[in-house]
Design an enzyme around this catalytic site. Structure first.
Site, PDB file in Angstrom:
ATOM      1  N   HIS A   1      -0.169   0.860  -8.688  1.00 33.40           N
ATOM      2  CA  HIS A   1       0.294   2.326  -8.787  1.00 33.40           C
ATOM      3  C   HIS A   1      -0.836   3.096  -9.577  1.00 33.40           C
ATOM      4  O   HIS A   1      -1.764   2.389 -10.362  1.00 33.40           O
ATOM      5  CB  HIS A   1       1.392   1.983  -9.805  1.00 33.40           C
ATOM      6  CG  HIS A   1       2.535   1.659  -9.255  1.00 33.40           C
ATOM      7  ND1 HIS A   1       3.652   1.080  -9.876  1.00 33.40           N
ATOM      8  CD2 HIS A   1       3.281   2.304  -7.936  1.00 33.40           C
ATOM      9  CE1 HIS A   1       4.658   0.830  -9.040  1.00 33.40           C
ATOM     10  NE2 HIS A   1       4.543   1.806  -7.858  1.00 33.40           N
TER      11      HIS A   1
ATOM     12  N   GLU B   1       5.441   2.006  -0.172  1.00 37.89           N
ATOM     13  CA  GLU B   1       5.602   0.574  -0.443  1.00 37.89           C
ATOM     14  C   GLU B   1       4.683  -0.082   0.812  1.00 37.89           C
ATOM     15  O   GLU B   1       4.196  -1.228   0.416  1.00 37.89           O
ATOM     16  CB  GLU B   1       7.028   0.256   0.233  1.00 37.89           C
ATOM     17  CG  GLU B   1       8.118   0.887  -0.715  1.00 37.89           C
ATOM     18  CD  GLU B   1       8.068   0.589  -2.450  1.00 37.89           C
ATOM     19  OE1 GLU B   1       7.276  -0.345  -2.387  1.00 37.89           O
ATOM     20  OE2 GLU B   1       8.315   1.374  -3.015  1.00 37.89           O
TER      21      GLU B   1
END
Length: 414
Positions: free
Chosen positions: A343, A334
């Protein structure tokens, strides 16, 4: 000539291959019982500190001798580290505990250039080390022999839930140019010459976390310290020092409305951070640790590219695993979003290691940031030039003996 005293502890190793045991990390179905042998060189007559700056342990893994070198992680806490919890009537109670002589270490395995280690020595040895590309966990055993430890691979911890766990991310910035594939650039940390940066981190544990750990502030404190020690280790490859500057525990009640709807909880946490936390504690980033089960199999959520933003330099992480390493991977993930990292592919590998920025969390041999993650981060630095991570959070050395409680007289005080 300086005389040295070798302090040794324990001798034997007893493997229990194929056995099963319930440990703090969960039910482990294959492990070894080991007795680490500590070797410390001290001048004759010297007083041994509670936690030495450097330590060396010898143990056996898979029947082979291993030498573990440990060095105290002096970057783990900022100079003004504080802790806050709440009285039953809702009053804030803030302290500045002395953390100079803490018990958290990083290290390596002798004669293994790719090895790493993040270890807590607070009560025996607990943490992980990478040996010959394989990730091993170590933790003390609750046996009559207090020196016994279990060593096991992460893959041998039985899964509690087979459902895939994912990370959410909110898009809060746009690239001015298409990103080139890092694989095409053939980048690594040394080649990139990433600049030194420093993140002063606040971790907030919600009321459900407080209740989950039987209202024990010390248990939560130790867990968070171990998690941040792992995060600090992951980010060293990016030349980033992550230091814990404050731990806040909502011991009385939640200060915001915590919901399973992760985006709503993230927004509420952002408002609270901007209007409350930042007004009383200087920091670069805040992560909320919650014991509520987030929606849609989400383990965490964070805005993208928001580091140093007064409202959105945040993330939320579900307390989903008893394994502190996996919690460290999740929070590091995070935090990576806040640093502009998108990602990776779901099957991303960096050598034999799983990529930290994979969209889903799975158990692996080890964890590292991918070349793509490094490039996303470098692009974020160039485009946004975040200023808050430039200052180095140096520790303050006390100049006098301790006075009442945890208070210390600092330079200039009387």
């Amino acid at each position: 000539m300086i005389e040295v005293v070798l302090v040794t502890i324990c001798l034997a190793v007893f493997p229990y291959q194929g056995s099963s045991i319930i440990l703090e990390s969960g039910n482990v179905n294959d492990y070894e019982v080991v007795y680490p042998r500590k070797v410390t060189a001290l001048p004759k007559g010297a007083v041994q500190p509670k936690y030495e700056d450097a330590m060396q342990y010898e143990l056996k893994v898979n029947g082979e001798p291993v030498v573990l070198h440990l060095e105290k992680n002096k970057e783990l806490f900022s100079k003004d580290y504080s802790e806050t919890h709440y009285s039953p009537d809702g009053r804030k109670i803030t302290t500045n505990p002395s953390v100079e002589d803490h018990c958290y270490y990083r290290g390596r395995i002798e004669n293994d250039a790719d090895s790493t280690a993040s270890i807590s020595a607070c009560n025996g040895l607990k943490g992980h080390f990478k040996l010959q590309g394989e990730l091993y966990l170590i933790e003390p055993l609750e046996l009559s022999d207090s020196e016994a430890h279990a060593v096991f691979k992460l893959e041998n911890v039985e899964k509690e839930d087979e459902a895939p766990k994912m990370c959410g991310v909110t898009q809060n910035w746009e690239s001015y140019e298409p990103i080139k594939k890092a694989s095409d650039l053939n980048l690594n940390p040394d080649q990139q010459n990433l600049p030194q940066r420093y993140i002063e981190l606040v971790v907030v544990a919600d009321h459900r976390v407080f209740m989950k750990y039987n209202s024990d502030l010390n248990t939560i404190r130790t867990r968070v310290h171990e998690i941040v020690n792992f995060i600090n280790g992951f980010y060293r490859s990016l030349n980033i020092h992550v230091s814990l500057t404050d731990l806040e525990i909502w011991s009385n009640e939640d200060q915001i409305n915590i919901q399973s709807a992760s985006s709503d909880t993230l927004n509420a946490f952002a408002e609270w951070r901007e209007t409350d936390l930042l007004n009383r504690k200087s920091h670069d980033n805040a992560q909320l640790l919650t014991a509520i089960e987030l929606d849609e199999e989400t383990l965490g959520l964070a805005p993208l590219g928001t580091m140093c933003d007064p409202k959105l330099s945040i993330g939320i992480v579900q307390d989903h695993s008893p394994i502190n390493l996996l919690m460290g991977v999740t929070m590091a993930h995070e935090l990576g979003h806040n640093l502009g990292m998108e990602h990776d592919g779901k099957d991303c590998l960096r050598g034999a290691s799983l990529c930290i920025m994979r969209p889903g969390l799975t158990k692996g041999r080890s964890y590292e940031f991918s070349a793509d993650s490094m490039h996303y981060y470098e692009r974020f630095l160039k485009q946004y030039k975040p200023q808050c991570i430039l200052n180095k959070p140096l520790r303050i050395d006390p100049v006098s003996t301790p006075v009442s409680g945890n208070e210390l007289l600092e330079a200039g005080e009387e």
